[in-house]
Design an enzyme around this catalytic site. Structure first.
Site, short mmCIF file in Angstrom:
data_model
loop_
_atom_site.label_atom_id
_atom_site.label_comp_id
_atom_site.label_asym_id
_atom_site.label_seq_id
_atom_site.Cartn_x
_atom_site.Cartn_y
_atom_site.Cartn_z
N HIS A 179 0.86 -1.19 0.00
CA HIS A 179 0.00 0.00 0.00
C HIS A 179 0.90 1.23 0.00
CE1 HIS A 179 -3.51 -2.54 1.67
NE2 HIS A 179 -3.58 -2.42 0.36
N GLU A 182 1.68 3.93 2.88
CA GLU A 182 2.08 3.45 4.20
C GLU A 182 3.61 3.49 4.32
OE1 GLU A 182 -0.06 -0.30 4.37
OE2 GLU A 182 -1.98 0.72 4.13
N ARG A 237 -3.09 4.81 -2.39
CA ARG A 237 -2.99 3.49 -1.76
C ARG A 237 -2.66 2.37 -2.76
NH1 ARG A 237 -5.82 0.14 2.32
NH2 ARG A 237 -6.71 -1.69 1.35
N ARG A 255 -5.58 -7.18 -2.44
CA ARG A 255 -6.86 -7.88 -2.62
C ARG A 255 -6.82 -8.70 -3.90
NH1 ARG A 255 -6.81 -5.81 1.58
NH2 ARG A 255 -8.44 -4.71 2.74
N HIS A 307 2.06 -3.33 7.07
CA HIS A 307 1.07 -2.29 6.76
C HIS A 307 1.06 -1.24 7.86
CE1 HIS A 307 -0.96 -4.25 3.33
NE2 HIS A 307 -0.34 -5.30 3.83
N TYR A 309 -2.10 2.00 9.25
CA TYR A 309 -1.73 2.13 10.62
C TYR A 309 -2.78 1.47 11.50
CZ TYR A 309 -5.19 5.94 10.29
OH TYR A 309 -6.34 6.67 10.06
N GLU A 382 0.09 -4.21 11.29
CA GLU A 382 -0.29 -2.81 11.11
C GLU A 382 0.57 -2.00 12.08
OE1 GLU A 382 -2.50 -1.53 8.97
OE2 GLU A 382 -3.60 -3.30 8.29
ZN LIG Z 1 -2.03 -1.52 4.09
#
Ligand SMILES: [Zn+2]
Ligand SMILES: *[C@@H]1O[C@H](CO)[C@@H](O)[C@H](O)[C@H]1NC(C)=O
Ligand SMILES: *[C@@H]1O[C@H](CO)[C@@H](O)[C@H](O)[C@H]1NC(C)=O
Length: 416
Positions: A179, A182, A237, A255, A307, A309, A382
């Site tokens: 992502h 991030e 993202r 995904r 990842h 947050y 995360e």
């Molecule tokens: Zn992420």
């Protein structure tokens, strides 16, 4: 000299790029309390361009939404229609971005040039690639491998740290920054690479971890998206695929994996932040990670997807609330990791399986590593923070974030 050149480049980049201007954008926080409210938020996320910074998860747990000055009234009214109140959590995203740029420039000015890059700062894709190339040239432990090439022609590079490649040791595998926005995830992976490569031979713990295992990192798994966060849109993202038949760009590569592909927690709308793409592995980022982990089949001891947050340690499954048979062992490992992580600076983390602890997320890396590749210790982490800065985590938190995370891994690896 080197740092002045970097500073000039950074200032030029700031001055010339036509960037999305986030002045006046807010991040609002909303907590669905009923099933209907939760469903409403989920449908909204998967059928629109509304930018969720934290996806709706479960009743009683907050979601974060970024709103522009123009859309704020409309979003607030829609939430009010659903009887949901919200709080303004970040008043001005543009201000956070300006602070981030200032903090980065200050660090560049302080950098003494003893390494190819200052591993305590955020860096462009090109800078990180130059760092890895320099390591591969100068450090006998390090090689690099290209797992694939992005749509825009950037290499998806894996850094391999091994004291003996022919020994086929067990592997610790990391993907970072799939992502794009991030940034702390790529910075954490770079810091860990630096820690391992500089500590070997002098730090007994690291020496033993390299003698026992091979370490493999993809620090920037989504190079096009990441480059775009520097050039144009700090809060991008997805990747940068031009979607056929849509004006919306990008697929969520996290995904785009096959386990539960296109199921709930992913969207079929190219405008959504969780758009899953036309087919599993349609995206170059996903197929690169597929090939990289498959190359070590049977040897991967842990597979970690970084990842941010929200400070969570998450195990499979993401696509279903069913628990894997090894869940007790996963839970034990996560508990050990989180205990060590939190005891470093007191950063609170929650942990558990993805679908129950946060939300159903179909087609993600972690389920693929577990289900298709058989890696029991496959986790999504995360990283910091819990929303004060969100994706614009100040660079002075890179090192503490990386240290606590690294402490968590080391404890986990020793226990499994
Ligand atoms: Zn992420
Ligand atoms: C961003 O927008 C704000 C207000 O809309 C304006 O004052 C500011 O100059 C803009 N910044 C840039 C870099 O264009
Ligand atoms: C784009 O979609 C249309 C309609 O579904 C299809 O006919 C066409 O072949 C697609 N083009 C590409 C490049 O995939």
């Amino acid at each position: 000299m080197k740092n002045y050149i970097l500073l000039v480049f950074a200032l030029l980049a700031l001055a010339t790029a036509a960037k999305v201007n986030y002045t006046g954008h807010k991040v609002i926080r909303v907590t669905p309390e009923t099933k209907e409210q939760l469903e409403f938020l989920r449908d909204w996320e998967s059928s629109s361009e509304i930018d969720f910074w934290l996806l709706p998860s479960s009743a009683g747990r907050f979601a974060d939404i970024r709103v522009s000055p123009e859309t704020y009234a409309h979003v607030a009214a829609k939430l009010a229609d659903m009887k949901m109140s919200h709080t303004v959590h970040i008043a001005d995203v543009g201000e956070l971005e300006r602070q981030e740029q200032q903090n980065m420039a200050q660090r560049i000015a302080m950098f003494n040039g003893e390494k190819a890059i200052d591993v305590e700062n955020y860096h462009t894709y090109e800078e990180v690639m130059a760092y890895l190339a320099d390591l591969a040239n100068t450090n006998p432990l390090v090689t690099t491998k290209v797992g694939g090439t992005s749509e825009e022609g950037r290499d998806i590079v894996q850094a391999i740290i091994s004291s003996d490649l022919s020994a086929n040791k067990p592997v610790h595998f990391f993907d970072c920054n799939i992502h794009a926005r991030e940034w702390i995830t790529g910075a954490t992976c770079v810091w860990i690479i630096d820690q391992i490569t500089t500590g070997y031979g002098s730090d007994p713990e690291i020496t033993s971890l390299v003698d026992l295992y091979d370490w493999k990192f993809v620090p920037i798994a989504n190079p096009d998206g990441y480059a775009y966060t520097w050039s144009t849109d700090r809060n991008w993202r997805k990747n940068r695929l031009v979607n056929n038949g849509s004006t919306c760009v990008g697929v969520d590569a996290n995904r785009n994996f096959p386990i539960g592909f296109a199921g709930s927690g992913s969207s079929s709308d190219p405008c959504s932040g969780t758009y899953h793409g036309i087919a599993a592995f349609s995206e170059r980022e996903a197929s690169a990670l597929r090939d990289l982990i498959a190359a070590d089949r049977g040897r991967v001891k842990t597979a970690i997807s970084m990842h941010s947050y929200s400070q969570m340690f998450l195990s499979p499954y993401g696509y279903t609330t069913d628990l894997p048979v090894e869940y007790p062992e996963m839970f034990r490992a996560m508990e050990i990791a989180v205990t060590a992580l939190t005891s470093t600076y007191g950063t609170p983390y929650t942990y558990g399986n993805t679908a129950v602890t946060i939300y159903i997320a179909s087609g993600d890396t972690t389920d693929h590593y577990y289900e298709s590749e058989g890696v029991v210790h496959s986790y999504t982490i995360e990283l910091r923070d819990s929303g004060t800065y969100g994706f614009q985590l100040p660079p002075d938190q890179i090192v503490p974030t990386a240290i606590e995370t690294w402490n968590g891994f080391k404890a986990m690896i020793n226990a499994i």
